[in-house]
Scaffold this active site. Sequence first.
Site, short mmCIF file in Angstrom:
data_model
loop_
_atom_site.label_atom_id
_atom_site.label_comp_id
_atom_site.label_asym_id
_atom_site.label_seq_id
_atom_site.Cartn_x
_atom_site.Cartn_y
_atom_site.Cartn_z
N GLU A 131 3.55 73.41 -22.79
CA GLU A 131 3.77 74.12 -24.27
C GLU A 131 5.48 74.36 -24.54
O GLU A 131 5.90 74.25 -25.52
CB GLU A 131 3.06 75.58 -24.12
CG GLU A 131 1.38 75.35 -24.07
CD GLU A 131 1.09 74.53 -25.02
OE1 GLU A 131 1.77 74.32 -26.27
OE2 GLU A 131 -0.16 74.00 -25.14
N CYS A 141 2.09 62.74 -25.63
CA CYS A 141 2.56 61.34 -25.12
C CYS A 141 1.44 60.66 -24.60
O CYS A 141 0.31 61.31 -24.12
CB CYS A 141 3.18 61.83 -23.75
SG CYS A 141 3.77 60.37 -22.80
ZN LIG Z 1 0.28 69.85 -26.73
ZN LIG Z 2 5.56 61.36 -21.79
#
Ligand SMILES: [Zn+2]
Ligand SMILES: [Zn+2]
Length: 183
Positions: A131, A141
């Site tokens: 966070e 990601c």
């Molecule tokens: Zn997130």
């Molecule tokens: Zn990453």
Amino acid sequence: MRYIYVVPVGEIEQDILETLREAIEKRFKVKCKVADPLEHPGYAYDSHRRQYGSTAILRKVKSILPRDALRVLGVADVDLYVPELNFVFGEAEIGGESAVISLYRLRPELYSSSPDEKLFRIRAIKEAVHELGHTFSLRHCPDPKCVMHFSNSLADTDIKSTDPCPRCESELSLSLERVGFWV
Ligand SMILES: [Zn+2]
Ligand SMILES: [Zn+2]
């Protein structure tokens, strides 16, 4: 000097706050302090869902932003939700100043497993770094091992590491350097 503040939302054990404080300092290389606790987030409770709206808590945390704060991370211990999802582990403003996580769904005993303090702490660190990573402009990601991978369930949280992948790490460094210019 500016700090990342860890803000207990309601009554939170001192040990886990200290674990998070240390982990945040190490990961972001910014001094971190534990602030005085906020009230229990009854204002965010939805009696139909029997859960707490994370956005209301995020706003509350942001409203107490100390003058010397670089970022604030609220740490709650209630079941959080946003309207589009069944639950969330946390919420953050992308590129903003505030984030919130909850410890509620991170304890193995919630899923009829035996208590495991070490696992619980590692999960909390992952959620906190994730966070706060958003507040430093990192997005989700695709690498399942990267701390910035989205956790749909605890299994996702357990697969990822407490650190960003090399690509996210370099984005984070850039973001932290930019922050450095205005401290
Ligand atoms: Zn997130
Ligand atoms: Zn990453």
